[in-house]
Design a protein around this motif. Sequence first.
Motif, short mmCIF file in Angstrom:
data_model
loop_
_atom_site.label_atom_id
_atom_site.label_comp_id
_atom_site.label_asym_id
_atom_site.label_seq_id
_atom_site.Cartn_x
_atom_site.Cartn_y
_atom_site.Cartn_z
N UNK A 61 9.54 -5.86 74.24
CA UNK A 61 9.72 -4.46 73.84
C UNK A 61 8.47 -3.62 74.03
N UNK A 62 7.31 -4.18 73.70
CA UNK A 62 6.10 -3.36 73.58
C UNK A 62 5.17 -3.42 74.79
N UNK A 63 5.51 -4.18 75.83
CA UNK A 63 4.62 -4.26 76.99
C UNK A 63 4.38 -2.89 77.63
N UNK A 115 21.39 -14.00 70.91
CA UNK A 115 20.87 -12.65 70.75
C UNK A 115 21.05 -12.07 69.36
N UNK A 116 21.53 -12.88 68.42
CA UNK A 116 21.87 -12.37 67.10
C UNK A 116 20.67 -11.75 66.40
N UNK A 117 19.51 -12.38 66.53
CA UNK A 117 18.33 -11.90 65.83
C UNK A 117 17.55 -10.89 66.67
N UNK A 118 17.91 -10.76 67.94
CA UNK A 118 17.15 -9.88 68.84
C UNK A 118 17.07 -8.43 68.35
N UNK A 119 18.17 -7.81 67.91
CA UNK A 119 18.04 -6.43 67.41
C UNK A 119 17.07 -6.31 66.25
N UNK A 120 17.08 -7.30 65.35
CA UNK A 120 16.13 -7.30 64.25
C UNK A 120 14.70 -7.39 64.79
N UNK A 145 15.54 -0.37 73.18
CA UNK A 145 15.81 -1.79 73.39
C UNK A 145 16.88 -2.29 72.42
N UNK A 146 16.84 -1.79 71.18
CA UNK A 146 17.83 -2.16 70.17
C UNK A 146 19.24 -1.79 70.62
N UNK A 147 19.39 -0.59 71.17
CA UNK A 147 20.69 -0.15 71.65
C UNK A 147 21.18 -1.01 72.81
N UNK A 148 20.24 -1.57 73.57
CA UNK A 148 20.63 -2.45 74.66
C UNK A 148 21.19 -3.77 74.18
N UNK A 149 20.74 -4.23 73.01
CA UNK A 149 21.19 -5.52 72.49
C UNK A 149 22.39 -5.43 71.56
N UNK A 205 23.94 6.92 76.31
CA UNK A 205 24.24 6.38 77.64
C UNK A 205 23.67 4.98 77.79
N UNK A 206 22.47 4.75 77.25
CA UNK A 206 21.90 3.40 77.27
C UNK A 206 22.83 2.41 76.57
N UNK A 207 23.37 2.83 75.42
CA UNK A 207 24.27 1.96 74.68
C UNK A 207 25.55 1.69 75.47
N UNK A 208 26.08 2.72 76.14
CA UNK A 208 27.30 2.55 76.93
C UNK A 208 27.07 1.61 78.11
N UNK A 209 25.92 1.74 78.77
CA UNK A 209 25.60 0.82 79.87
C UNK A 209 25.59 -0.63 79.37
N UNK A 210 25.03 -0.82 78.18
CA UNK A 210 24.99 -2.16 77.60
C UNK A 210 26.39 -2.66 77.26
#
Length: 426
Positions: free
Chosen positions: A256-258, A372-377, A62-66, A120-125
């Motif tokens: 993230x955790x669902x 989304x700035x705090x989302x990766x954190x 999820x972090x790589x997506x954001x 690849x997840x990061x590239x899609x994002x």
Amino acid sequence: MTSQLSKTLKPSQVPTIKTFRQYIVIWIGQILSLLGSSIVQFTMIWWITTETQSSMYLSFAAFLGFLPQIILSPFMGVLADKFDRQKIIIYSDLLQAAVTTIIIAGLMFNFMNYTLFFIILALRSVFQTVQSPSKAAIVSSMVPKDRLSRLNGIDYLLSSIVAIAGPAFAALLLKFFTFYQILFVDLITFVFALIPLLFLSIPKLESQPKSKQKKGIRDYFSKIKAGFDLLSSNRPFMILLFTASILNLFIMPFNTLLPYYVNVTNQGTEDELAILMGALKVGLLLGSLISTLKKEWKNKTRLTYFLLTLQFIGYLILSFSPSGMYPLMSSGLFIAGLTFPILNSTIITSMQQKIPQEYQGRIFSILISISGLISPLGIILSGTLENLVGVKLLWILSASIAFLFVQCIWLFTKVSKALDGDFKLP
């Protein structure tokens, strides 16, 4: 003000019924593509969950997506205001289809590993981030102002239907097909999104003569600064964005955790996850329907406060639900989901109506970065804190603190003037 702008819409390109109809065709293609992406997203999340059985891996994915959204969004907004938005969307779609093809090949020929999968997840994002400001900005260039609110409501309505259908279809397909076979759905629906973009024209911004245009990296940063100046001139709106950023931090543990909570904590299957996600999407559907039927809200800021409060009541219900009580969990997610389309439609419509067209690309990209700035954190903390206190306690603390934060913001700040006042130009 107009003389200072580097680009503006040509008079002949003011939104008309013709451009509106063209946008509808493009929009239908995007909705079909969204269905494919929804199916694939569910499949990829379930693959990570079942393969790793780890909340940390799920959080990292999820972090790589954001991350690309935070780093690239301001620059992509400048691109959307400077270059051909239609080409930006087409090329980024093509590249996203290419990396999906790599995933299919990796799973088909057994050379896929976690490292390659995360890359690849990061590239899609990255490619999604590249096109997002352009997609947001073309709406007001093709849709007349008196139809924006209704269209945004319908958009959330259909997006919610797709979001409900996606996980349900994915759970069904997982019973009959392998992971890589399901990924072909993304490529098929991509074609439906590409065809309208190839044959229909999106209005272009009229550039200044080349002699008057600035060149190089300074031009990019000056345009980004102009977007920030416009936002900083509207302090209540900045408070609202700050609130959204903080609330994103507290929503991340739920997003993230669902899957981990269903599969690992409750020993559930993809069917239970699809039920919970379906409840969330049904809430989104009803909220979208309300947004569609309600043309205009009189007091947008009070509505925003009420919906944010209701949203975290829903998350509290989910958090306090006993293990295995999926109907009660579903009701909490339904309530939370109900609020999102009305919130988003209200805020986005207000921005589209008030912000000059030539600023919208960079403004939307800045909003993506700020919100989304705090989302990766939040994503990284979700996996870390889950290992320390468990999912349920983490969810209870997140929802409770967020609920109290909303009350404090509305009691002790001037955020009430954010959406109902005029948008000041610097």
